[in-house]
Scaffold this active site. Structure first.
Site, short mmCIF file in Angstrom:
data_model
loop_
_atom_site.label_atom_id
_atom_site.label_comp_id
_atom_site.label_asym_id
_atom_site.label_seq_id
_atom_site.Cartn_x
_atom_site.Cartn_y
_atom_site.Cartn_z
N LYS A 1 5.27 -4.92 7.00
CA LYS A 1 4.56 -5.25 8.25
C LYS A 1 5.56 -5.55 9.36
CE LYS A 1 0.30 -4.89 7.19
NZ LYS A 1 -0.96 -5.39 6.79
N LYS B 1 -6.07 0.01 6.91
CA LYS B 1 -6.86 -0.04 8.16
C LYS B 1 -5.97 0.16 9.36
CE LYS B 1 -9.47 -3.86 6.32
NZ LYS B 1 -8.30 -4.65 5.90
N LYS C 1 -0.06 4.03 1.30
CA LYS C 1 -1.29 3.36 0.88
C LYS C 1 -2.33 3.45 2.00
CE LYS C 1 -2.14 -1.00 1.53
NZ LYS C 1 -2.49 -2.43 1.59
N1 AQP Z 1 -5.20 1.62 -0.38
C1 AQP Z 1 -5.69 0.68 -1.17
N2 AQP Z 1 -5.93 0.94 -2.47
C2 AQP Z 1 -6.44 -0.04 -3.28
N3 AQP Z 1 -6.74 -1.28 -2.85
C3 AQP Z 1 -6.52 -1.58 -1.56
N4 AQP Z 1 -6.72 -2.68 -0.83
C4 AQP Z 1 -6.33 -2.46 0.45
N5 AQP Z 1 -5.88 -1.20 0.57
C5 AQP Z 1 -5.99 -0.62 -0.66
C6 AQP Z 1 -7.28 -3.92 -1.35
O1 AQP Z 1 -8.33 -4.33 -0.48
C7 AQP Z 1 -8.39 -5.75 -0.48
C8 AQP Z 1 -8.53 -6.24 0.92
O2 AQP Z 1 -7.37 -5.85 1.65
P1 AQP Z 1 -7.00 -6.56 2.99
O3 AQP Z 1 -7.86 -6.08 4.05
O4 AQP Z 1 -7.00 -8.01 2.85
O5 AQP Z 1 -5.50 -6.25 3.23
P2 AQP Z 1 -4.63 -5.01 3.05
O6 AQP Z 1 -4.29 -4.82 1.63
O7 AQP Z 1 -3.47 -5.23 3.96
O8 AQP Z 1 -5.57 -3.83 3.55
P3 AQP Z 1 -5.21 -2.79 4.63
O9 AQP Z 1 -6.30 -1.86 4.79
O10 AQP Z 1 -3.86 -2.23 4.32
O11 AQP Z 1 -5.20 -3.67 5.94
P4 AQP Z 1 -4.12 -3.72 7.07
O12 AQP Z 1 -3.83 -2.31 7.46
O13 AQP Z 1 -4.76 -4.50 8.15
O14 AQP Z 1 -2.94 -4.42 6.50
C9 AQP Z 1 -7.15 -6.27 -1.19
O15 AQP Z 1 -7.52 -6.70 -2.48
C10 AQP Z 1 -6.27 -5.06 -1.28
O16 AQP Z 1 -5.47 -5.09 -2.44
#
Ligand code: AQP
Length: 330
Positions: A113, A196, A193
């Protein structure tokens, strides 16, 4: 009698995507029947990266709508917004004072990040896992369903619980992660991965034509250059998604037909699109109904926060006394 308490959260940083759904939400729905589940929209985590205030508000509501539409039932579990329970940040402060900075600098998510948001590397981004430990431990949760990307943070949560217990006396459990069978979904680029905040996601509430366009242009097995080249489903992200949304007969047929080049990527994507939409259509319909009645979502979140404040206040009182502070006078 439940099998224990679960805590898990999702950031309202944008549209909830297939990675969140497969890696977390599907599992949350199943676990709701056997565990005492607390699910949280972690808005304080979402402000560790740059954001727009109105979008954040919209995303918090939309996360509530999406979760309930996916089957998170506020009557069977507790669903709430993190910032509405101030004890999370209060406990995080206590944990800050027993967490070595080196532990946080080593976190993969912090490194990723801070590379992504070079102009906005703030204390909150570094401290993210400490707040996450507080989110989980303020409810003394024993289990945390997460995707693979979060395992390192749950390890830190266990270390934090251990450090606190060693110094101040047995207080917190050391929670275990519950990984989904498909704990990592890659993005449409096939390389990173699905996230969002990256332009590589397929949102579960996006219109069917948008979902199709994203699937149609998704990277598959890059070694398969022409239609007649045999493909390798083992390295194709879309095959991973097939395994979640397609019937066993479809999966077996695609596995065979892709390897022998009987089926091309577009045909395979069409099958996936149909199976995926059959699964997502009812969720999209429920979400549309909930958007028309936002008061249902607001009431559910308010009630969730009320329940959580009660639980969290008790644990914070215990913590205050154990660390040598005065108890709160009521
Ligand atoms: N690509 C993924 N595959 C499997 N699991 C995923 N999770 C996120 N992306 C994947 C799981 O979703 C839950 C909630 O995630 P989060 O929103 O708290 O944070 P994150 O992992 O940082 O998700 P994003 O989409 O990548 O958000 P941004 O881009 O804002 O950082 C978690 O249990 C995560 O493991």
């Amino acid at each position: 009698m439940t099998k224990g308490r679960i805590f898990s959260g999702i950031q309202p940083t944008g549209i909830i995507h297939l990675g969140n759904y497969v890696g977390a939400i599907q599992q949350w729905v199943k676990l709701m029947h056997d565990y005492d589940c607390i699910y949280c929209i972690v808005d304080y985590h979402a402000i560790t990266i740059e954001y727009d205030r109105q979008s954040l508000r919209d995303n918090i509501m939309e996360a509530g709508v999406t979760l309930i539409a996916c089957g998170i039932d506020p009557e069977r579990c507790t669903l709430f917004v993190q910032s509405q329970v101030p004890e999370h940040t209060e406990l995080a402060w206590i944990f800050n004072c027993i967490t070595p900075i080196g532990d946080l600098e080593r976190m993969t998510q912090f490194k990723e990040k801070s590379a992504q948001h070079r102009e906005h590397i703030n204390m909150g981004l570094l401290d993210y896992p400490v707040l996450q430990a507080a989110d989980i431990l303020i409810y003394k949760a024993g289990f945390v369903p997460v995707g693979e990307d979060q395992v390192q943070h749950i390890e830190l949560t266990r270390r934090t619980a251990r450090r606190f217990n060693n110094r101040f006396g047995e207080t917190f459990p050391e929670p275990q992660e519950i990984l989904t069978p498909t704990s990592r979904i890659m993005g449409t680029d096939g390389k990173t991965k699905m996230s969002k905040s990256l332009n590589n996601y397929i949102g579960i509430l996006e219109p069917p034509d948008v979902i199709w366009e994203k699937l149609r242009t998704s990277v598959t097995d890059e070694n398969r250059k022409r239609r007649n080249d045999p493909g390798n489903p083992d390295i194709c992200n879309l095959f991973t998604i097939h395994k979640v949304f397609s019937a066993p007969e479809d999966i077996a047929r695609i596995n065979r037909a892709c390897r022998s080049a009987e089926i091309g990527c577009i045909e395979c994507k069409k099958i996936l699109f149909n199976n995926l939409m059959a699964h997502l259509a009812p969720i999209q319909q429920s979400a549309a109904k909930l958007r028309d009645k936002p008061e249902l979502v607001i009431d559910a979140l308010d009630e969730g926060a009320r329940r959580c404040r009660e639980m969290a206040a008790q644990v914070m009182d215990e913590v205050r006394i154990k660390v040598g502070l005065l108890p709160c006078t009521k």
